[in-house]
Design a protein around this motif. Sequence first.
Motif, PDB file in Angstrom:
ATOM      1  N   THR A  49       0.975  -1.139   0.159  1.00 15.10           N
ATOM      2  CA  THR A  49      -0.030  -0.004   0.079  1.00 15.10           C
ATOM      3  C   THR A  49       0.757   1.245  -0.047  1.00 15.10           C
ATOM      4  O   THR A  49       0.279   2.456  -0.152  1.00 15.10           O
ATOM      5  CB  THR A  49      -0.861   0.083   1.364  1.00 15.10           C
ATOM      6  OG1 THR A  49       0.024  -0.172   2.390  1.00 15.10           O
ATOM      7  CG2 THR A  49      -2.100  -0.888   1.278  1.00 15.10           C
ATOM      8  N   ALA A  50       2.055   1.088   0.317  1.00 14.21           N
ATOM      9  CA  ALA A  50       2.877   2.218   0.415  1.00 14.21           C
ATOM     10  C   ALA A  50       2.961   3.272  -0.951  1.00 14.21           C
ATOM     11  O   ALA A  50       2.542   4.480  -0.691  1.00 14.21           O
ATOM     12  CB  ALA A  50       4.393   1.807   0.499  1.00 14.21           C
ATOM     13  N   GLY A  51       2.954   2.734  -1.936  1.00 17.60           N
ATOM     14  CA  GLY A  51       2.749   3.923  -3.182  1.00 17.60           C
ATOM     15  C   GLY A  51       1.622   4.574  -3.263  1.00 17.60           C
ATOM     16  O   GLY A  51       1.585   5.623  -3.629  1.00 17.60           O
ATOM     17  N   ALA A  52       0.234   3.800  -2.956  1.00 12.61           N
ATOM     18  CA  ALA A  52      -1.145   4.520  -3.150  1.00 12.61           C
ATOM     19  C   ALA A  52      -1.034   5.636  -1.946  1.00 12.61           C
ATOM     20  O   ALA A  52      -1.391   6.803  -2.440  1.00 12.61           O
ATOM     21  CB  ALA A  52      -1.974   3.733  -2.770  1.00 12.61           C
ATOM     22  N   VAL A  53      -0.272   5.684  -0.876  1.00 13.89           N
ATOM     23  CA  VAL A  53      -0.670   6.676  -0.005  1.00 13.89           C
ATOM     24  C   VAL A  53       0.473   7.797  -0.340  1.00 13.89           C
ATOM     25  O   VAL A  53       0.097   9.156   0.027  1.00 13.89           O
ATOM     26  CB  VAL A  53      -0.367   6.400   1.516  1.00 13.89           C
ATOM     27  CG1 VAL A  53      -1.441   5.387   2.067  1.00 13.89           C
ATOM     28  CG2 VAL A  53       1.075   5.575   1.779  1.00 13.89           C
ATOM     29  N   VAL A  54       1.684   7.465  -0.430  1.00 14.35           N
ATOM     30  CA  VAL A  54       2.900   8.476  -1.124  1.00 14.35           C
ATOM     31  C   VAL A  54       2.238   9.076  -2.162  1.00 14.35           C
ATOM     32  O   VAL A  54       2.361  10.493  -2.356  1.00 14.35           O
ATOM     33  CB  VAL A  54       4.091   7.766  -1.345  1.00 14.35           C
ATOM     34  CG1 VAL A  54       5.092   8.813  -1.893  1.00 14.35           C
ATOM     35  CG2 VAL A  54       4.796   7.236   0.029  1.00 14.35           C
ATOM     36  N   ASN A  55       1.738   8.376  -3.104  1.00 22.86           N
ATOM     37  CA  ASN A  55       1.304   9.260  -4.376  1.00 22.86           C
ATOM     38  C   ASN A  55       0.149  10.274  -4.099  1.00 22.86           C
ATOM     39  O   ASN A  55       0.118  11.381  -4.384  1.00 22.86           O
ATOM     40  CB  ASN A  55       0.756   8.258  -5.428  1.00 22.86           C
ATOM     41  CG  ASN A  55       0.095   8.871  -6.657  1.00 22.86           C
ATOM     42  OD1 ASN A  55       0.777   9.550  -7.543  1.00 22.86           O
ATOM     43  ND2 ASN A  55      -1.415   9.067  -6.653  1.00 22.86           N
ATOM     44  N   ALA A  56      -0.819   9.688  -3.149  1.00 21.00           N
ATOM     45  CA  ALA A  56      -1.995  10.592  -2.597  1.00 21.00           C
ATOM     46  C   ALA A  56      -1.417  11.892  -2.038  1.00 21.00           C
ATOM     47  O   ALA A  56      -1.851  13.166  -2.099  1.00 21.00           O
ATOM     48  CB  ALA A  56      -2.837   9.765  -1.975  1.00 21.00           C
ATOM     49  N   ALA A  57      -0.474  11.714  -0.971  1.00 16.94           N
ATOM     50  CA  ALA A  57       0.243  12.822  -0.196  1.00 16.94           C
ATOM     51  C   ALA A  57       0.791  13.816  -1.248  1.00 16.94           C
ATOM     52  O   ALA A  57       0.583  14.982  -1.246  1.00 16.94           O
ATOM     53  CB  ALA A  57       0.829  12.378   0.762  1.00 16.94           C
ATOM     54  N   ASN A  58       1.561  13.312  -2.123  1.00 21.32           N
ATOM     55  CA  ASN A  58       2.118  14.083  -3.276  1.00 21.32           C
ATOM     56  C   ASN A  58       1.145  14.766  -4.014  1.00 21.32           C
ATOM     57  O   ASN A  58       1.547  16.138  -4.232  1.00 21.32           O
ATOM     58  CB  ASN A  58       3.141  13.161  -3.956  1.00 21.32           C
ATOM     59  CG  ASN A  58       3.840  14.079  -5.077  1.00 21.32           C
ATOM     60  OD1 ASN A  58       4.828  14.786  -4.711  1.00 21.32           O
ATOM     61  ND2 ASN A  58       3.920  13.966  -6.317  1.00 21.32           N
TER      62      ASN A  58
END
Length: 397
Positions: A330-339
């Motif tokens: 799930t790491a990519g999904a949250v970093v992408n959204a935050a970015n």
Amino acid sequence: PGVQNVAVLGATGSIGTATAEVLAHLNRVDDRYRWRLWAASGHHNVKGLTDLARDAARFGGPPERLVFSDPTVQSSLRNLEGPLQATEQRWGPEELVGAASHPEVDVVVAAIVGRAGLESTLAAVESGKRVALANKETLVVAGGLVQERSRATGAQLLPVDSEHSAIWQCIADSPNRVRRLILTASGGPFRTATAAQMEAATPETALAHPTWQMGRKISIDSATMMNKALEIIEARWLFDLPADQIEVVVHPQSIIHSMVEFEDGSVLAQLSPPDMRLPIQYALTHPRRLPCEAPPLQRNRRWDLSLEPVDLERFPALDLGFQVARVGGTAGAVVNAANEVAVGLFLNDQIRFTDIVTVCRKIMENHTFEERPTLSTLLRLDRWAREEATECAAGVG
Ligand code: NDP
Ligand code: MG
């Protein structure tokens, strides 16, 4: 000649308009296929999309369908006249999925920016299409899922991102073992800036990319080098290699688009001027190479191609990118959204440039990690991360 029906999603953007140029050009130089712009989508830019469609003669005839993914633009749609009378107009985000999975469509060019491209790209994969992928955020959010589904359906993911196109061209169908992928990075507008200058960066200075003309979001990503972080993750999924076999080097001229090191230590590179028409065209015509409108490399003068190490202190996004590529889930999904949220806030002067990556790291550290998330888990975390990032940014801003 045969026909290739192309759906260009995000046709009004930087990649979308370059794709339209490539299609028009292919209709002049390709004797095997007529390249038909079967469907095209835009979001806010109603005029841009209808003007594009009016140029129908260049695109193998009038498009079958125009999609306006923003449902609020419905009121500003006009009846299309003349040769476009037969072109259907549809609106709403679900229509992106409809166009991406339509049985008449042979190739989907995924050129929407951000997580907004996820459902349509996934729909193209589910329908077993050839997918020319510019929308890297889809792989960052859901790379594991996308690859699993494309193996199941036989969909082909054809990289458009110049680095990944370069790697794809270097690997070709080589049976040899790859030791390392070496992604090149221009270093963006702040390659030689001091940490203090970066803290004081304005949207205007951050948007001024030295070598590429691109949309606003990816231009800011290039300045923070979050773009390279997203590309590390994209490469991890596209080429199915672990993060520790991926490296980044700075190459300010943007001519070497990336390199591949093989088991014997030999390194192959792909070189061309920084012009997206080449990787877009190659994704469409692969494995054929046809004349391209991108200018050839100038070789009649002194030719400086330099490589330098990346500065991980000033560009903490890279470390974050490697971390996400290592753990996946799930790491990519949250970093992408935050970015995505942080870039928007920075462009609105609500946070500092250097806060963008700080916010992304915080959200990543605070989220409840899952290794094999479903699509609905990823979408839920995407929404969660957007709310958290907004709150966190209010704290730093
Ligand atoms: P742009 O901002 O120029 O274009 C974005 C496109 O997406 C436009 O057609 C826009 O429509 C549409 N869009 C925006 N928001 C939404 C939404 N919520 N739903 C549906 N469609 C939407 O971006 P780029 O062309 O620069 O980038 C597109 C993708 O390609 C990104 O993922 C980027 O990372 C990637 N890429 C871009 C490169 C480049 O050189 N530009 C290089 C490599 C990768 P409208 O304008 O009508 O509102
Ligand atoms: Mg790139």
